[in-house]
Motif scaffolding. Sequence first.
Motif, PDB file in Angstrom:
ATOM      1  N   MET A   1       0.835  -1.178   0.000  1.00 60.78           N
ATOM      2  CA  MET A   1       0.000   0.000   0.000  1.00 60.78           C
ATOM      3  C   MET A   1       0.882   1.244   0.000  1.00 60.78           C
ATOM      4  O   MET A   1       2.006   1.213   0.433  1.00 60.78           O
ATOM      5  CB  MET A   1      -0.905   0.012   1.239  1.00 60.78           C
ATOM      6  CG  MET A   1      -2.292  -0.499   0.930  1.00 60.78           C
ATOM      7  SD  MET A   1      -3.387  -0.617   2.374  1.00 60.78           S
ATOM      8  CE  MET A   1      -3.433   1.043   2.943  1.00 60.78           C
ATOM      9  N   ASP A   2       0.344   2.344  -0.443  1.00 63.99           N
ATOM     10  CA  ASP A   2       1.117   3.574  -0.479  1.00 63.99           C
ATOM     11  C   ASP A   2       1.222   4.178   0.921  1.00 63.99           C
ATOM     12  O   ASP A   2       0.672   3.685   1.880  1.00 63.99           O
ATOM     13  CB  ASP A   2       0.509   4.566  -1.471  1.00 63.99           C
ATOM     14  CG  ASP A   2      -0.952   4.882  -1.155  1.00 63.99           C
ATOM     15  OD1 ASP A   2      -1.344   4.755   0.013  1.00 63.99           O
ATOM     16  OD2 ASP A   2      -1.692   5.270  -2.084  1.00 63.99           O
ATOM     17  N   ASP A   3       1.966   5.302   1.032  1.00 65.19           N
ATOM     18  CA  ASP A   3       2.206   5.931   2.333  1.00 65.19           C
ATOM     19  C   ASP A   3       1.100   6.879   2.765  1.00 65.19           C
ATOM     20  O   ASP A   3       1.189   7.478   3.832  1.00 65.19           O
ATOM     21  CB  ASP A   3       3.539   6.678   2.309  1.00 65.19           C
ATOM     22  CG  ASP A   3       4.712   5.722   2.246  1.00 65.19           C
ATOM     23  OD1 ASP A   3       4.560   4.570   2.675  1.00 65.19           O
ATOM     24  OD2 ASP A   3       5.786   6.136   1.770  1.00 65.19           O
ATOM     25  N   GLU A   4       0.071   7.051   1.937  1.00 66.32           N
ATOM     26  CA  GLU A   4      -1.034   7.945   2.279  1.00 66.32           C
ATOM     27  C   GLU A   4      -1.801   7.396   3.483  1.00 66.32           C
ATOM     28  O   GLU A   4      -2.084   6.207   3.565  1.00 66.32           O
ATOM     29  CB  GLU A   4      -1.983   8.055   1.081  1.00 66.32           C
ATOM     30  CG  GLU A   4      -3.217   8.867   1.343  1.00 66.32           C
ATOM     31  CD  GLU A   4      -4.216   8.799   0.197  1.00 66.32           C
ATOM     32  OE1 GLU A   4      -5.363   9.180   0.417  1.00 66.32           O
ATOM     33  OE2 GLU A   4      -3.844   8.349  -0.898  1.00 66.32           O
ATOM     34  N   ILE A   5      -2.102   8.281   4.441  1.00 64.74           N
ATOM     35  CA  ILE A   5      -2.893   7.864   5.597  1.00 64.74           C
ATOM     36  C   ILE A   5      -4.337   7.697   5.143  1.00 64.74           C
ATOM     37  O   ILE A   5      -4.917   8.599   4.549  1.00 64.74           O
ATOM     38  CB  ILE A   5      -2.780   8.893   6.736  1.00 64.74           C
ATOM     39  CG1 ILE A   5      -1.344   8.917   7.253  1.00 64.74           C
ATOM     40  CG2 ILE A   5      -3.759   8.562   7.864  1.00 64.74           C
ATOM     41  CD1 ILE A   5      -1.084   9.978   8.293  1.00 64.74           C
ATOM     42  N   ARG A   6      -4.900   6.537   5.403  1.00 66.53           N
ATOM     43  CA  ARG A   6      -6.256   6.232   4.965  1.00 66.53           C
ATOM     44  C   ARG A   6      -7.136   5.999   6.194  1.00 66.53           C
ATOM     45  O   ARG A   6      -7.198   4.896   6.719  1.00 66.53           O
ATOM     46  CB  ARG A   6      -6.252   4.997   4.063  1.00 66.53           C
ATOM     47  CG  ARG A   6      -5.458   5.232   2.778  1.00 66.53           C
ATOM     48  CD  ARG A   6      -5.278   3.990   1.978  1.00 66.53           C
ATOM     49  NE  ARG A   6      -6.548   3.441   1.535  1.00 66.53           N
ATOM     50  CZ  ARG A   6      -6.660   2.277   0.901  1.00 66.53           C
ATOM     51  NH1 ARG A   6      -5.594   1.553   0.657  1.00 66.53           N
ATOM     52  NH2 ARG A   6      -7.844   1.842   0.531  1.00 66.53           N
ATOM     53  N   LEU A   7      -7.776   7.065   6.648  1.00 66.77           N
ATOM     54  CA  LEU A   7      -8.661   6.964   7.798  1.00 66.77           C
ATOM     55  C   LEU A   7     -10.012   6.424   7.365  1.00 66.77           C
ATOM     56  O   LEU A   7     -10.516   6.774   6.302  1.00 66.77           O
ATOM     57  CB  LEU A   7      -8.833   8.324   8.469  1.00 66.77           C
ATOM     58  CG  LEU A   7      -7.578   8.907   9.103  1.00 66.77           C
ATOM     59  CD1 LEU A   7      -7.881  10.276   9.697  1.00 66.77           C
ATOM     60  CD2 LEU A   7      -7.008   7.982  10.166  1.00 66.77           C
ATOM     61  N   LEU A  23      -6.690   2.524   7.946  1.00 63.88           N
ATOM     62  CA  LEU A  23      -6.541   1.336   7.113  1.00 63.88           C
ATOM     63  C   LEU A  23      -5.056   1.200   6.785  1.00 63.88           C
ATOM     64  O   LEU A  23      -4.502   1.986   6.019  1.00 63.88           O
ATOM     65  CB  LEU A  23      -7.376   1.454   5.840  1.00 63.88           C
ATOM     66  CG  LEU A  23      -7.272   0.315   4.835  1.00 63.88           C
ATOM     67  CD1 LEU A  23      -7.643  -1.024   5.473  1.00 63.88           C
ATOM     68  CD2 LEU A  23      -8.152   0.595   3.634  1.00 63.88           C
ATOM     69  N   VAL A  24      -4.405   0.235   7.412  1.00 65.57           N
ATOM     70  CA  VAL A  24      -2.968   0.045   7.269  1.00 65.57           C
ATOM     71  C   VAL A  24      -2.657  -0.748   6.012  1.00 65.57           C
ATOM     72  O   VAL A  24      -1.734  -0.437   5.266  1.00 65.57           O
ATOM     73  CB  VAL A  24      -2.378  -0.675   8.509  1.00 65.57           C
ATOM     74  CG1 VAL A  24      -0.888  -0.944   8.336  1.00 65.57           C
ATOM     75  CG2 VAL A  24      -2.639   0.131   9.759  1.00 65.57           C
ATOM     76  N   ASP A  25      -3.457  -1.788   5.747  1.00 71.91           N
ATOM     77  CA  ASP A  25      -3.202  -2.649   4.597  1.00 71.91           C
ATOM     78  C   ASP A  25      -4.452  -3.462   4.291  1.00 71.91           C
ATOM     79  O   ASP A  25      -5.322  -3.632   5.150  1.00 71.91           O
ATOM     80  CB  ASP A  25      -2.036  -3.600   4.903  1.00 71.91           C
ATOM     81  CG  ASP A  25      -1.204  -3.924   3.680  1.00 71.91           C
ATOM     82  OD1 ASP A  25      -1.672  -3.713   2.540  1.00 71.91           O
ATOM     83  OD2 ASP A  25      -0.071  -4.395   3.861  1.00 71.91           O
ATOM     84  N   GLU A  26      -4.530  -3.951   3.065  1.00 76.41           N
ATOM     85  CA  GLU A  26      -5.602  -4.868   2.686  1.00 76.41           C
ATOM     86  C   GLU A  26      -5.023  -5.918   1.762  1.00 76.41           C
ATOM     87  O   GLU A  26      -4.049  -5.667   1.062  1.00 76.41           O
ATOM     88  CB  GLU A  26      -6.786  -4.153   2.053  1.00 76.41           C
ATOM     89  CG  GLU A  26      -6.493  -3.324   0.832  1.00 76.41           C
ATOM     90  CD  GLU A  26      -7.717  -2.548   0.361  1.00 76.41           C
ATOM     91  OE1 GLU A  26      -8.544  -3.144  -0.352  1.00 76.41           O
ATOM     92  OE2 GLU A  26      -7.833  -1.370   0.717  1.00 76.41           O
ATOM     93  N   ALA A  27      -5.596  -7.128   1.814  1.00 77.80           N
ATOM     94  CA  ALA A  27      -5.075  -8.230   1.014  1.00 77.80           C
ATOM     95  C   ALA A  27      -6.203  -9.211   0.700  1.00 77.80           C
ATOM     96  O   ALA A  27      -7.216  -9.254   1.396  1.00 77.80           O
ATOM     97  CB  ALA A  27      -3.961  -8.944   1.780  1.00 77.80           C
ATOM     98  N   ARG A  28      -5.998 -10.001  -0.351  1.00 74.99           N
ATOM     99  CA  ARG A  28      -6.967 -11.013  -0.768  1.00 74.99           C
ATOM    100  C   ARG A  28      -6.412 -12.406  -0.509  1.00 74.99           C
ATOM    101  O   ARG A  28      -5.228 -12.653  -0.711  1.00 74.99           O
ATOM    102  CB  ARG A  28      -7.276 -10.892  -2.254  1.00 74.99           C
ATOM    103  CG  ARG A  28      -8.042  -9.664  -2.620  1.00 74.99           C
ATOM    104  CD  ARG A  28      -8.391  -9.662  -4.105  1.00 74.99           C
ATOM    105  NE  ARG A  28      -9.196  -8.514  -4.408  1.00 74.99           N
ATOM    106  CZ  ARG A  28     -10.525  -8.466  -4.279  1.00 74.99           C
ATOM    107  NH1 ARG A  28     -11.179  -9.524  -3.875  1.00 74.99           N
ATOM    108  NH2 ARG A  28     -11.189  -7.375  -4.561  1.00 74.99           N
TER     109      ARG A  28
END
Length: 116
Positions: A1-7, A23-28
């Motif tokens: 994931m990129d470094d953008e903070i995703r609240l 949201l730190v990371d997401e995966a399938r």
Amino acid sequence: MDDEIRLVKLYDAESDTEGELELVDEARLDGRVYLLLAEPEQAEDVDDPDDEDDEEYDDAAYLFRVCTEKEAEFEMTEKGRMLFITSKMSDDEYQKASELFMGLDDYELEVEGEEV
């Protein structure tokens, strides 16, 4: 994931409460989507257990699975995208999802005091 903070905003309909996490990371995995969320002030350090400013590593990260509305514990909203999520998983599913995130980045996940 990129470094953008995703609240993201979490809403619990059962208790009618709302909170905010990052949201730190997401995966399938096996056709399912898993999300790793953390407290906003802790999210940057989730993958850095050797942070010398803290004597004890106690950053909290939470693992959720995207699910149907019927299974959902929470509604999650991020930039207009709404998802239903749950933390209820079998031990085997949780283990596999934890290992998936550990393979993507250097996360050190713990379950009730045991390192995963």
